[in-house]
Design an enzyme around this catalytic site. Structure first.
Site, PDB file in Angstrom:
ATOM      1  N   CYS A  37      -2.505  11.171 -31.261  1.00 35.29           N
ATOM      2  CA  CYS A  37      -3.409  10.460 -30.353  1.00 35.29           C
ATOM      3  C   CYS A  37      -3.187  11.144 -29.015  1.00 35.29           C
ATOM      4  CB  CYS A  37      -3.040   8.980 -30.271  1.00 35.29           C
ATOM      5  SG  CYS A  37      -3.852   8.119 -28.905  1.00 35.29           S
ATOM      6  N   GLY A  42      -9.161   3.101 -30.651  1.00 34.68           N
ATOM      7  CA  GLY A  42      -8.475   2.921 -31.938  1.00 34.68           C
ATOM      8  C   GLY A  42      -8.653   1.548 -32.556  1.00 34.68           C
ATOM      9  N   CYS A  67     -10.315  13.420 -28.776  1.00 34.88           N
ATOM     10  CA  CYS A  67      -9.920  12.078 -29.193  1.00 34.88           C
ATOM     11  C   CYS A  67      -9.767  12.106 -30.710  1.00 34.88           C
ATOM     12  CB  CYS A  67     -11.001  11.083 -28.773  1.00 34.88           C
ATOM     13  SG  CYS A  67     -10.727   9.430 -29.432  1.00 34.88           S
ATOM     14  N   ASN A  68      -8.569  11.819 -31.161  1.00 38.02           N
ATOM     15  CA  ASN A  68      -8.310  11.839 -32.608  1.00 38.02           C
ATOM     16  C   ASN A  68      -9.124  10.763 -33.322  1.00 38.02           C
ATOM     17  OD1 ASN A  68      -5.588  13.615 -33.084  1.00 38.02           O
ATOM     18  ND2 ASN A  68      -5.652  12.729 -31.055  1.00 38.02           N
ATOM     19  N   THR A  69      -9.271   9.622 -32.664  1.00 44.80           N
ATOM     20  CA  THR A  69      -9.956   8.490 -33.289  1.00 44.80           C
ATOM     21  C   THR A  69     -11.415   8.829 -33.596  1.00 44.80           C
ATOM     22  OG1 THR A  69      -8.464   7.005 -32.124  1.00 44.80           O
ATOM     23  CG2 THR A  69     -10.485   6.046 -33.001  1.00 44.80           C
TER      24      THR A  69
HETATM   25  N1  DGL Z   1      -6.693   8.946 -27.243  1.00 41.89           N
HETATM   26  C1  DGL Z   1      -7.543   8.616 -28.338  1.00 41.89           C
HETATM   27  C2  DGL Z   1      -7.071   9.261 -29.613  1.00 41.89           C
HETATM   28  O1  DGL Z   1      -6.686  10.414 -29.551  1.00 41.89           O
HETATM   29  C3  DGL Z   1      -7.915   7.152 -28.472  1.00 41.89           C
HETATM   30  C4  DGL Z   1      -6.909   6.146 -28.067  1.00 41.89           C
HETATM   31  C5  DGL Z   1      -7.516   4.755 -27.982  1.00 41.89           C
HETATM   32  O2  DGL Z   1      -8.337   4.545 -27.076  1.00 41.89           O
HETATM   33  O3  DGL Z   1      -7.211   3.909 -28.841  1.00 41.89           O
HETATM   34  O4  DGL Z   1      -7.126   8.697 -30.678  1.00 41.89           O
END
Ligand code: DGL
Length: 267
Positions: free
Chosen positions: A189, A49, A79-81
């Site tokens: 996230c 992120g 992973c949303n990012t």
């Molecule tokens: N878990 C990931 C997401 O869903 C990334 C989190 C990260 O590493 O900042 O965005």
């Protein structure tokens, strides 16, 4: 690029910056127990992120090539990012079926019987506006409030969710969100469902949505539709790019891991 159906017994691949993707993995494994799986946690580059688009493109290129070598039939971008920052850029670049979390769950979220929805996510996801854009594509009348909680990822990876300082940080963000009076809050996230016990101390558990539930069902339906489901051997392989012990410890709430090799893709 055309997506070729891979031969039988090719794994479904997952990746995330660390343990977060296990929140999705555990749901898919529940409904498709006989598939073979391969999971890569890029703990060396966590938190995603806080990374630039260019950095994320480099990491994902290495990871996707690793999955191709392992004959993956599909890749779950758990992973949303990366879904918000780079999915659109890479979706046609590899001969792979790729499932991005946000785009795959937005229509279900848009259909929820609420008018105001909150989203907790990383900085990158919030600044991309991906949740708001994708939800409002399906329901222009839904108000979407997004708040970035970057420090939550480390709280989870470093297994610090019960420390008083972490609880204060979590509650602060929740208080900020509650000022908008959302009827539901999406944990946008994959790391955040690990904090459900803390969040539920302050608001009812039903307030929080873990999109992984909808996402796993979406993946299953799509694989089925494309005749890609198989009765494989239920083999699971997990890899991390750094700190395997930390990963094992942090993951316990969602998944008990036996073996965990460390794999540096770019060495
Ligand atoms: N878990 C990931 C997401 O869903 C990334 C989190 C990260 O590493 O900042 O965005």
């Amino acid at each position: 690029m055309k997506i070729i159906s891979k031969k039988k017994n090719s794994p479904i691949a997952f990746f995330d910056s660390g343990v977060g993707g296990l929140t999705v993995y555990s749901k898919l494994k529940q409904i498709l127990p006989d598939e073979d799986y391969i999971y890569f946690g890029d703990t060396k580059h966590m938190p995603y992120g806080e990374k630039t688009e260019e950095e994320l493109l480099t990491y994902s290129d290495e990871i996707l090539n690793f999955f191709i070598k392992n004959n993956a039939k599909a890749v779950v971008m758990a992973c949303n990012t990366t879904s918000s920052m780079i999915y659109e850029k890479i979706k046609n670049k590899y001969n792979l079926r790729i499932y991005p979390i946000i785009q795959s769950v937005a229509s279900v979220l848009g259909e929820l019987p609420v008018r105001k929805i909150g989203v907790f996510a990383t900085h990158a996801t919030v600044s991309s506006d991906a949740y708001k854009r994708e939800i409002q594509k399906n329901n222009p009348n839904m108000e979407v409030f997004q708040i970035a909680c970057p420090e939550w990822v480390r709280i989870v990876e470093e297994h610090k969710s019960n420390q008083p300082q972490s609880i204060i940080q979590i509650k602060d963000k929740l208080d900020e969100m509650m000022q908008y009076k959302p009827e539901k809050i999406v944990l946008g996230c994959t790391h955040y469902p690990y904090l459900i016990n803390i969040l539920s101390k302050f608001e009812p558990t039903e307030m929080f949505i873990d999109p992984a539930i909808y996402f796993a069902q979406y993946i299953k339906n799509d694989l089925q539709k494309n005749n890609l489901l198989e009765n494989a051997d239920g083999i699971e392989e997990f890899y991390v790019s750094a700190s395997p012990e930390n990963f094992k410890k942090a993951s316990e709430m969602f998944y008990k891991l036996e073996e965990l090799p460390q794999l540096a893709l770019n060495d």
